[in-house]
Write an enzyme that holds these catalytic residues in place. Structure first.
Site, PDB file in Angstrom:
ATOM      1  N   LYS A  78       0.841  -1.208   0.000  1.00 42.58           N
ATOM      2  CA  LYS A  78       0.000   0.000   0.000  1.00 42.58           C
ATOM      3  C   LYS A  78       0.871   1.252   0.000  1.00 42.58           C
ATOM      4  O   LYS A  78       1.894   1.304   0.705  1.00 42.58           O
ATOM      5  CB  LYS A  78      -0.881  -0.029   1.249  1.00 42.58           C
ATOM      6  CG  LYS A  78      -1.898   1.101   1.330  1.00 42.58           C
ATOM      7  CD  LYS A  78      -2.733   0.964   2.598  1.00 42.58           C
ATOM      8  CE  LYS A  78      -3.833   1.999   2.705  1.00 42.58           C
ATOM      9  NZ  LYS A  78      -4.625   1.863   3.951  1.00 42.58           N
ATOM     10  N   SER A 153      -9.581   1.612   3.193  1.00 46.74           N
ATOM     11  CA  SER A 153      -8.793   2.385   2.263  1.00 46.74           C
ATOM     12  C   SER A 153      -7.757   1.578   1.483  1.00 46.74           C
ATOM     13  O   SER A 153      -7.248   2.066   0.476  1.00 46.74           O
ATOM     14  CB  SER A 153      -8.082   3.489   3.041  1.00 46.74           C
ATOM     15  OG  SER A 153      -7.169   2.927   3.964  1.00 46.74           O
ATOM     16  N   SER A 177      -9.561  -0.716   7.360  1.00 49.14           N
ATOM     17  CA  SER A 177      -9.031  -0.596   5.993  1.00 49.14           C
ATOM     18  C   SER A 177      -8.299  -1.798   5.440  1.00 49.14           C
ATOM     19  O   SER A 177      -7.934  -1.805   4.268  1.00 49.14           O
ATOM     20  CB  SER A 177      -8.110   0.612   5.899  1.00 49.14           C
ATOM     21  OG  SER A 177      -8.885   1.769   5.777  1.00 49.14           O
TER      22      SER A 177
HETATM   23  N1  GLN Z   1     -12.970   3.800   6.775  1.00 50.74           N
HETATM   24  C1  GLN Z   1     -12.284   4.248   7.943  1.00 50.74           C
HETATM   25  C2  GLN Z   1     -11.914   5.703   7.787  1.00 50.74           C
HETATM   26  O1  GLN Z   1     -12.245   6.238   6.810  1.00 50.74           O
HETATM   27  C3  GLN Z   1     -11.092   3.403   8.205  1.00 50.74           C
HETATM   28  C4  GLN Z   1      -9.897   3.808   7.432  1.00 50.74           C
HETATM   29  C5  GLN Z   1      -8.678   3.012   7.774  1.00 50.74           C
HETATM   30  O2  GLN Z   1      -8.773   1.980   8.436  1.00 50.74           O
HETATM   31  N2  GLN Z   1      -7.540   3.505   7.360  1.00 50.74           N
HETATM   32  O3  GLN Z   1     -11.289   6.267   8.629  1.00 50.74           O
END
Ligand code: GLN
Length: 479
Positions: A78, A153, A177
Site C-alpha cells: 500500500k 482504504s 481498511s
Molecule cells: N474507513 C475508515 C476511515 O475512513 C477506516 C480507514 C482506515 O482503516 N484507514 O477512517
C-alpha cells in the site's frame, strides 16, 4: 504453469526449477500490464528492485541453499508505506514527488524473507475512506465485480491479490481498511494486535490505531506474511516485546470446543439481508465443527463510530500538520509564510482529508477538548473493556466484517456520514487494539463477496488464524 500462485506453490516451483524467480517476476509484470489499466490498482512499479531481489533468490536456488520463507513471492505494498527509491504518494497530491530515503521495517522484513516487491498500490488519500474513491489518483475497480468499489482504504492491495496481480500484499488498518476491502474483494485479510507489527516507515494517519497487515488468497498465506513482518522493532516504541508465536504450527489445531461469541449489537437492524444470511450460514459451519456459540453483549458498541471519528480525526489533524510545503513534496508559493501554507495545503489535500483535519482540529481545540477528545478517550476505554470482558467468556468473537456488500462506484460519495456508518463493525476492534481477520463467507447471488470477521484477545492472532483457517477449509468461501 499455475495461474493462481500461492506461497507454497512458488516455493515448490522454484525448488523444482520449474520457473526462476526472475521469470515469475516477469510473468507478474506482464499480468499487471494487461490488467492494471482497467483496475487502477497499482500506482507505481519497482521493476529494478524486484529484478535485483529475484536474482538474489535465483542465486540461492542455484547454490542449493535453503530458501527463506517468502522466497520469490511477488508482493505489493500500500502506498502509505515507505519504500526506498520508489515514489510514495499516500494517494495524495501533497507528497508529489516524494521518494523515501528509507524502507519501512515491514518492507525490510519482507525482503529479508525473500519476497519480491512489485510496486505500490492505490488507496484512499492518507488511508481515509472506505471505498478507495478518496484517492487523488482515481478509484480502483473491484476485480470480482467491476462496477463496484473494492473497499478501502487499502482497496488497491485487496484488488491486486484478488486479481492475481500479486500473491500477497500489505495494507494498513486504522478502522477497517484491511478487513473491509478483504471482505469486498473476497479474500482473507488480517490486522494483528496493535503493536504486533512495527509502524516504522508507515506514514501516519492516526498513530494509536494504525496497523500494517497482510492480504493473501488463503488464511495460511496471510499467516506466512504476518509471521515475516511481526515482532519487536526498536524503531517503533509501541511495538511489543512479546515473542511472536509460530502461527502456522498453532493454527492447525482442531477448533472443536472453542467458544465463539456472537455479540447481539452486531446483528441489529441496518445490516443488509444478503449479508445476514451468509453470516448465519457461516455460523452454522462453526456449529458443525463443534464450536460452542455464546451470545454476547458488548454494550458500548453503539458509541464506536462517534468515538473512532473523534480520535482518528484528532490524531490525523496533528499528524498531517507536517505537510506544510516546507519539508516534503508539494509547495505552492504565497505572499507570506502563512499564505504559502494555505495555498499548499489547499491545493495538495483532497476534500475528505480537509474535512478530517477540520474535525480533528475542532475536537482538540481549547474549548472542546474535554467534551470531545477526552470523552472519546474515556469511551474508548469502555469499548476496550467490553472486549476484555468478552474474552473472559469466549475464545473469539464472530461478526460480519461490513453491514453491506460492495457497493457501486459513486453510489455513496455524496454522503460522508453514510460512508462512516459502514465502518460500524470494524472500528470497535481498532479502538480496542485486538487482532481481527476477515475471511470470505460466500457471495450474495453468487456475485458479491461477504466477509466474516473474527476478533481475538490482544496478541491472540494464532487463535484467530486457527478459527479462520478451519472456516476456509470447511466450505466458508462458498456458503
Ligand atoms: N474507513 C475508515 C476511515 O475512513 C477506516 C480507514 C482506515 O482503516 N484507514 O477512517
Amino acid at each position: 504453469m499455475a495461474t493462481n500462485w500461492t506461497i507454497n506453490g512458488v516455493r515448490e516451483a522454484l525448488t523444482a526449477k520449474k520457473i526462476s524467480a526472475r521469470e515469475l517476476t516477469a510473468e507478474f509484470y506482464k499480468r499487471i500490464e494487461a490488467r492494471n489499466p482497467e483496475l487502477n490498482a497499482y500506482l507505481a512499479l519497482s521493476p529494478e528492485r524486484a529484478q535485483a531481489q529475484a536474482e538474489r533468490v535465483d542465486a540461492l536456488v542455484a547454490a542449493g541453499k535453503p530458501l527463506p520463507p517468502l522466497a520469490g513471492v511477488p508482493v505489493a505494498v500500500k502506498d502509505v508505506i515507505s519504500t526506498r527509491g520508489t515514489k510514495t504518494t499516500c494517494g495524495s497530491k501533497i507528497l508529489e514527488p516524494y521518494v523515501p530515503a528509507y524502507d519501512a521495517t515491514a518492507i525490510e522484513r519482507l525482503e529479508a524473507a525473500g519476497a519480491v516487491i512489485l510496486g505500490k498500490t492505490n488507496c484512499d488519500e492518507f488511508a481515509m475512506g472506505s471505498s478507495n474513491e478518496n484517492s487523488a489518483y482515481g478509484p480502483v475497480k473491484n476485480p470480482v465485480a467491476l462496477d463496484r468499489v473494492p473497499g478501502g482504504s487499502s482497496g488497491g492491495s485487496a484488488a491486486v491479490v484478488a486479481a492475481g496481480l500479486a500473491v500477497a500484499s500489505l495494507g494498513t488498518d486504522t478502522g477497517g481498511s484491511i478487513r473491509q476491502p478483504g471482505a469486498f474483494c473476497g479474500i482473507p485479510a488480517m490486522m494483528g494486535s496493535y503493536g504486533r507489527v512495527s509502524r516504522y516507515g508507515l506514514i501516519a494517519f492516526a498513530s494509536s490505531l494504525d496497523r500494517i497487515g497482510p492480504f493473501a488468497t488463503s488464511v495460511g498465506d496471510v499467516a506466512r506474511v504476518l509471521q515475516a513482518i511481526a515482532g519487536r522493532d526498536p524503531r517503533d516504541s509501541t511495538s511489543t516485546t512479546d515473542a511472536v508465536p509460530d502461527y502456522l504450527a498453532e493454527m492447525d489445531k482442531p477448533v472443536k470446543g472453542l467458544r465463539l461469541g456472537i455479540p447481539k449489537e452486531y446483528f441489529a437492524p441496518g445490516m443488509d439481508e444478503g449479508v445476514r444470511k451468509k453470516i448465519e450460514a457461516g455460523i452454522e459451519i462453526y456449529r458443525k465443527l463443534g464450536c460452542e456459540l455464546v451470545e454476547l453483549r458488548m454494550p458500548h458498541t453503539d458509541y464506536a463510530i462517534a468515538t473512532y471519528y473523534i480520535i482518528a480525526t484528532a490524531e490525523a489533524s496533528s499528524n498531517l500538520a507536517r505537510f506544510d510545503g516546507v519539508r516534503y513534496g508539494l509547495r505552492v508559493d504565497g505572499d507570506s509564510l502563512v499564505g504559502m501554507y494555505r495555498k499548499t495545503r489547499g491545493a495538495g489535500f483532497g476534500a475528505e482529508v480537509k474535512r478530517r483535519i477540520v474535525l480533528g482540529t475542532y475536537v482538540l481545540s481549547a474549548g472542546y477538548y474535554d467534551a470531545y477528545y477526552l470523552k472519546g478517550q474515556k469511551v474508548r476505554a469502555l469499548i476496550a473493556r467490553d472486549f476484555r470482558e468478552a474474552f473472559t467468556k469466549v475464545d473469539a468473537i464472530l461478526t460480519p466484517t461490513s453491514p453491506v456488500p460492495p457497493f457501486k462506484l459513486g453510489e455513496r460519495t455524496a454522503d460522508p456520514l453514510q460512508m462512516y456508518l459502514a465502518d460500524i463493525y470494524t472500528v470497535t476492534g481498532s479502538l480496542a487494539g485486538v487482532p481481527g481477520i476477515s475471511v470470505p463467507c460466500g457471495k450474495i447471488d453468487g456475485k458479491l463477496p461477504v466477509g466474516l470477521q473474527l476478533f481475538g484477545p490482544a496478541f491472540g492472532e494464532a487463535r484467530v488464524l486457527q478459527l479462520a483457517q478451519a472456516f476456509e477449509q470447511n466450505g466458508g468461501a462458498t456458503v
